[in-house]
Design an enzyme around this catalytic site. Structure first.
Site, PDB file in Angstrom:
ATOM      1  N   ARG A  57       1.146  -0.765   0.147  1.00  0.00           N
ATOM      2  CA  ARG A  57       0.206   0.242  -0.222  1.00  0.00           C
ATOM      3  C   ARG A  57       1.073   1.243   0.102  1.00  0.00           C
ATOM      4  O   ARG A  57       0.320   2.395   0.626  1.00  0.00           O
ATOM      5  CB  ARG A  57      -1.503  -0.154   1.370  1.00  0.00           C
ATOM      6  CG  ARG A  57      -2.319  -0.992   1.179  1.00  0.00           C
ATOM      7  CD  ARG A  57      -2.951  -0.895   1.970  1.00  0.00           C
ATOM      8  NE  ARG A  57      -3.882  -1.770   1.783  1.00  0.00           N
ATOM      9  CZ  ARG A  57      -4.239  -3.068   2.973  1.00  0.00           C
ATOM     10  NH1 ARG A  57      -3.171  -2.567   3.882  1.00  0.00           N
ATOM     11  NH2 ARG A  57      -4.788  -4.013   2.851  1.00  0.00           N
ATOM     12  N   LYS A  94       2.490  11.388 -11.101  1.00  0.00           N
ATOM     13  CA  LYS A  94       2.270  10.490 -12.312  1.00  0.00           C
ATOM     14  C   LYS A  94       2.876   9.397 -12.364  1.00  0.00           C
ATOM     15  O   LYS A  94       4.015   9.221 -12.326  1.00  0.00           O
ATOM     16  CB  LYS A  94       1.982  11.265 -12.914  1.00  0.00           C
ATOM     17  CG  LYS A  94       0.187  12.239 -13.130  1.00  0.00           C
ATOM     18  CD  LYS A  94       0.538  12.264 -15.345  1.00  0.00           C
ATOM     19  CE  LYS A  94      -0.807  12.962 -15.196  1.00  0.00           C
ATOM     20  NZ  LYS A  94      -1.065  13.431 -16.542  1.00  0.00           N
ATOM     21  N   GLU A 112       8.840  18.154 -25.263  1.00  0.00           N
ATOM     22  CA  GLU A 112       7.766  18.489 -24.532  1.00  0.00           C
ATOM     23  C   GLU A 112       8.681  20.270 -23.564  1.00  0.00           C
ATOM     24  O   GLU A 112       7.810  20.423 -22.969  1.00  0.00           O
ATOM     25  CB  GLU A 112       8.485  17.625 -23.330  1.00  0.00           C
ATOM     26  CG  GLU A 112       7.876  15.780 -22.795  1.00  0.00           C
ATOM     27  CD  GLU A 112       6.157  16.326 -22.750  1.00  0.00           C
ATOM     28  OE1 GLU A 112       5.529  16.915 -22.194  1.00  0.00           O
ATOM     29  OE2 GLU A 112       6.036  14.668 -22.792  1.00  0.00           O
ATOM     30  N   LYS A 162       5.705  22.700 -14.520  1.00  0.00           N
ATOM     31  CA  LYS A 162       5.517  21.565 -13.380  1.00  0.00           C
ATOM     32  C   LYS A 162       5.026  22.169 -11.996  1.00  0.00           C
ATOM     33  O   LYS A 162       4.502  21.653 -11.590  1.00  0.00           O
ATOM     34  CB  LYS A 162       6.274  20.448 -13.570  1.00  0.00           C
ATOM     35  CG  LYS A 162       5.503  19.383 -14.206  1.00  0.00           C
ATOM     36  CD  LYS A 162       5.559  18.489 -14.784  1.00  0.00           C
ATOM     37  CE  LYS A 162       4.038  17.085 -14.338  1.00  0.00           C
ATOM     38  NZ  LYS A 162       4.625  16.417 -14.876  1.00  0.00           N
ATOM     39  N   GLU A 175      -5.109  16.550 -11.626  1.00  0.00           N
ATOM     40  CA  GLU A 175      -5.786  16.063 -12.776  1.00  0.00           C
ATOM     41  C   GLU A 175      -7.027  16.425 -13.228  1.00  0.00           C
ATOM     42  O   GLU A 175      -7.634  16.192 -14.039  1.00  0.00           O
ATOM     43  CB  GLU A 175      -5.223  15.728 -13.717  1.00  0.00           C
ATOM     44  CG  GLU A 175      -4.535  16.268 -15.591  1.00  0.00           C
ATOM     45  CD  GLU A 175      -4.371  15.242 -16.117  1.00  0.00           C
ATOM     46  OE1 GLU A 175      -3.541  14.559 -16.280  1.00  0.00           O
ATOM     47  OE2 GLU A 175      -5.140  14.678 -17.254  1.00  0.00           O
ATOM     48  N   ARG A 204      -4.732  21.005 -14.171  1.00  0.00           N
ATOM     49  CA  ARG A 204      -3.236  20.019 -15.030  1.00  0.00           C
ATOM     50  C   ARG A 204      -3.525  19.817 -16.289  1.00  0.00           C
ATOM     51  O   ARG A 204      -2.461  19.579 -17.155  1.00  0.00           O
ATOM     52  CB  ARG A 204      -2.615  19.365 -13.812  1.00  0.00           C
ATOM     53  CG  ARG A 204      -1.899  17.775 -14.432  1.00  0.00           C
ATOM     54  CD  ARG A 204      -1.428  17.280 -12.760  1.00  0.00           C
ATOM     55  NE  ARG A 204      -0.622  16.569 -12.906  1.00  0.00           N
ATOM     56  CZ  ARG A 204       0.704  15.666 -12.452  1.00  0.00           C
ATOM     57  NH1 ARG A 204      -0.196  15.731 -11.088  1.00  0.00           N
ATOM     58  NH2 ARG A 204       1.626  15.005 -12.666  1.00  0.00           N
ATOM     59  N   ASN A 255      -1.448  18.312 -21.324  1.00  0.00           N
ATOM     60  CA  ASN A 255      -2.014  17.246 -21.984  1.00  0.00           C
ATOM     61  C   ASN A 255      -2.282  18.256 -23.515  1.00  0.00           C
ATOM     62  O   ASN A 255      -2.232  17.156 -24.168  1.00  0.00           O
ATOM     63  CB  ASN A 255      -3.148  16.586 -21.448  1.00  0.00           C
ATOM     64  CG  ASN A 255      -2.981  15.556 -20.415  1.00  0.00           C
ATOM     65  OD1 ASN A 255      -1.651  15.370 -19.787  1.00  0.00           O
ATOM     66  ND2 ASN A 255      -3.935  16.036 -19.931  1.00  0.00           N
ATOM     67  N   HIS A 310      -1.540  15.945 -26.489  1.00  0.00           N
ATOM     68  CA  HIS A 310      -1.168  14.140 -26.265  1.00  0.00           C
ATOM     69  C   HIS A 310      -2.193  13.909 -26.338  1.00  0.00           C
ATOM     70  O   HIS A 310      -2.028  12.495 -26.340  1.00  0.00           O
ATOM     71  CB  HIS A 310      -1.346  14.507 -24.653  1.00  0.00           C
ATOM     72  CG  HIS A 310       0.140  14.952 -24.276  1.00  0.00           C
ATOM     73  ND1 HIS A 310       0.690  15.867 -23.997  1.00  0.00           N
ATOM     74  CD2 HIS A 310       0.883  13.574 -22.877  1.00  0.00           C
ATOM     75  CE1 HIS A 310       1.723  16.084 -23.716  1.00  0.00           C
ATOM     76  NE2 HIS A 310       2.416  14.130 -23.060  1.00  0.00           N
ATOM     77  N   HIS A 361      -1.403  10.600 -28.401  1.00  0.00           N
ATOM     78  CA  HIS A 361      -1.775   8.687 -27.818  1.00  0.00           C
ATOM     79  C   HIS A 361      -2.328   7.699 -28.734  1.00  0.00           C
ATOM     80  O   HIS A 361      -2.470   6.631 -28.806  1.00  0.00           O
ATOM     81  CB  HIS A 361      -3.159   9.147 -26.589  1.00  0.00           C
ATOM     82  CG  HIS A 361      -2.245   9.148 -25.661  1.00  0.00           C
ATOM     83  ND1 HIS A 361      -2.968   9.544 -24.106  1.00  0.00           N
ATOM     84  CD2 HIS A 361      -0.854   9.754 -24.632  1.00  0.00           C
ATOM     85  CE1 HIS A 361      -1.965   9.549 -23.253  1.00  0.00           C
ATOM     86  NE2 HIS A 361      -0.421  10.091 -23.417  1.00  0.00           N
ATOM     87  N   HIS A 396       7.872   8.855 -27.129  1.00  0.00           N
ATOM     88  CA  HIS A 396       6.167   9.981 -26.380  1.00  0.00           C
ATOM     89  C   HIS A 396       6.625  10.881 -27.148  1.00  0.00           C
ATOM     90  O   HIS A 396       5.563  11.771 -27.593  1.00  0.00           O
ATOM     91  CB  HIS A 396       6.622   9.544 -25.422  1.00  0.00           C
ATOM     92  CG  HIS A 396       5.681  10.346 -24.843  1.00  0.00           C
ATOM     93  ND1 HIS A 396       3.975  10.283 -24.671  1.00  0.00           N
ATOM     94  CD2 HIS A 396       5.698  11.446 -24.008  1.00  0.00           C
ATOM     95  CE1 HIS A 396       3.323  10.759 -24.240  1.00  0.00           C
ATOM     96  NE2 HIS A 396       3.895  12.046 -23.748  1.00  0.00           N
TER      97      HIS A 396
HETATM   98  N1  GLY Z   1       3.470  14.641 -18.057  1.00  0.00           N
HETATM   99  C1  GLY Z   1       2.058  15.480 -17.097  1.00  0.00           C
HETATM  100  C2  GLY Z   1       1.647  15.626 -16.281  1.00  0.00           C
HETATM  101  O1  GLY Z   1       2.480  14.991 -15.366  1.00  0.00           O
HETATM  102  O2  GLY Z   1       0.738  15.836 -16.544  1.00  0.00           O
END
Ligand code: GLY
Length: 364
Positions: free
Chosen positions: A125, A148, A190, A232, A242, A246, A250, A253, A257, A270
């Site tokens: 956990r 993330k 990025e 960030k 998110e 946040r 994306n 993205h 994706h 990526h």
């Molecule tokens: N890579 C996008 C984020 O961390 O939200």
């Protein structure tokens, strides 16, 4: 050396950025353990490429603190980012009687950071200590910071995961000198993303930066990494899970994706997919009157400066179908990030049917 702090809901992340930090890792680990928080074992999770370059160095730093160290090496590549790898990591940890107060170190790029972070978030956990040592530009400017973690499912990318802020992120731009060029280029996508969504100056720097390799480039990158990480932190502190701001991270993205999925996560990196996705988002924004005309030309010029391709290599219809498994989809709508001006975003929740219409022009 620059020290930044990200205050998450449950964890505080210390982010250190500086040349040759990896060689002084012991000193920073020691500070992390001040106040009696020393683990009794450390597992370094890395991949088969990075292990050859940096595993010994990092293990030696940990041994200087008299910490019992073992490692788990993942075969390099996105193909490893699945629940099978996680299950093997759990086996290794439990066979070693790894405990809840112990420490996982993620040493590598975005894939390693996501896998190791997810193992740290879920084994017993959640284990007490997680340190990220990102070794690619993409991981240094983005994925190692913000908590993330996760793995892919056959149905799509990053469909299983958890938010787990690392206790510490050690960002050493000097390691970027050993990067293969294609991995560097992927990270530049990025970096350029941050220029599009938040700080036009980043875009200006990318438009002028020395594209050649070596120490000059990594010195310039050091400053860029600081700026991206700073953004960030601001975004994640405001919206860690998110639900709002946040989402701007994306940018590019959604389409990315789709193309990554069509290429089985192996044909395009990526960053390469994000470059294609950002170009698509700007073109769609221009057509919809959200993004000023001329933005597409400017963005594609800077992406191509680093050798990033912008052409959608699959039929638009197929990309649309593939992106529907994106976890950003909510019911029949998707949060799509547009650029209102470089440095300013507009997130719109658009019905997927409308998205399909908007994407049609990408095939022209
Ligand atoms: N890579 C996008 C984020 O961390 O939200």
């Amino acid at each position: 050396m620059k020290e930044l702090i990200l205050n998450g809901k449950h964890n505080r992340s210390k982010i250190l950025i500086g040349r040759n930090l990896m060689k002084q890792a012991a000193e920073h680990f020691r500070k992390l353990f001040e106040g009696g928080r020393t683990p009794s074992a450390v597992c370094v999770i890395t991949d088969s490429n990075v292990a050859k370059l940096y595993l010994q160095q990092v293990e030696e730093e940990l041994l200087r603190l008299d910490l019992p160290v073992f490692h788990y090496i993942i075969p390099a590549g996105e193909e490893s980012k699945n629940l099978n790898t996680i299950s093997q990591i759990y086996d290794t940890l439990s066979n070693r009687q790894f405990g809840r107060n112990d420490m996982i170190v993620a040493l590598g790029g975005g894939v390693t950071g996501d896998i190791a972070g997810f193992a740290a978030a879920t084994y017993l956990r959640g284990v007490r200590h997680l340190v990220q040592i990102p070794t690619t530009l993409l991981a240094q400017v983005d994925s190692s910071v913000g908590g993330k973690t996760g793995v892919d499912l056959p149905q799509g990318k990053n469909l299983v995961g958890a938010f787990r802020q690392p206790d510490m992120v050690l960002i050493d731009p000097a390691v970027l000198e050993s990067l293969p060029e294609d991995v560097f280029i992927s990270g530049m996508a990025e970096v350029i993303k941050y220029g599009c969504i938040w700080d036009e100056d980043i875009l200006k720097i990318a438009e002028q930066m020395d594209c050649g390799g070596g120490q000059n480039r990594t010195n310039e990158l050091g400053a860029l990494i600081e700026r991206c990480v700073d953004i960030k932190i601001k975004v994640v502190e405001e919206d860690e899970t998110e639900e709002g701001l946040r989402r701007i991270l994306n940018f590019g993205h959604t389409v990315a994706h789709g193309v990554e999925k069509l290429g089985n996560y192996t044909e395009l990196s990526h960053g390469e997919a994000v470059a294609i996705g950002m170009a698509a988002a700007v073109k769609m924004g221009e057509n919809a009157g959200i993004t000023p005309r001329g933005s597409y030309e400017r963005l594609t010029a800077v992406l191509q400066r680093y050798g990033l391709s912008i052409s959608l290599t699959y039929p638009v219809e197929a990309v649309y179908e593939a992106l529907l498994t994106d976890k950003k989809k909510q019911g029949n709508s998707i949060h799509f990030v547009f650029i209102e001006a470089f440095g300013k975003t507009q997130v719109r929740k658009i019905p997927v049917g409308e998205l399909k219409q908007m994407m049609k022009a990408l095939g022209d």
